[in-house]
Design a protein around this motif. Sequence first.
Motif: not given
Length: 171
Positions: A63, A115, A118-119, A122-123, A128
């Motif tokens: 990102d 990344y 921020r996360v 994971l969803p 992560n």
Amino acid sequence: MFSRVKKYLRPKWMCKVRRNAMDMLPKVYGPRGTIMLGKGIICLCFGFAYIGVLKTAPSPGLDLVIRIMPLPLWGVLWFIAGFMLIAAAFRVDHSRALGMLTAMLSIWALSYIDYFGRVPVLPNGNDNTAFLFAAILAGMALSAAGIARMLNHGKSHPEIIVAPGEATSDD
């Protein structure tokens, strides 16, 4: 015995042509040139992966990198870095090529760290693991910076930067 027979079976003109052709080709600058070739191949692989030839979705850890510029342009930069490293394999000074490689690897490592920050989960509920790829890229960046420092000491140590086979002041 076989080597003597083989030597006489080879025409002399072929030996001269081969020797002259090899003398005309540029030579890799010893072990340091081999390091540059290896790192250049890695950069070319990154370039192929991101230039847009492959139809794959970009990794979610990119990102930050994509915010700076699009992935195909990064692919072009990876190609430029790869060609700089391959060209540096035949020269004494490798600092510019290794500097570009270090900068690019550092930016990409920061993107994966960003990344992960921020996360962290994971969803889908899995952890992560972007920090692992960030660590690999950061390690490669540190390696490139260290190699640049070892190979290019600057003007304070000119005896270290000599072509292979050249005599130094100690001889």
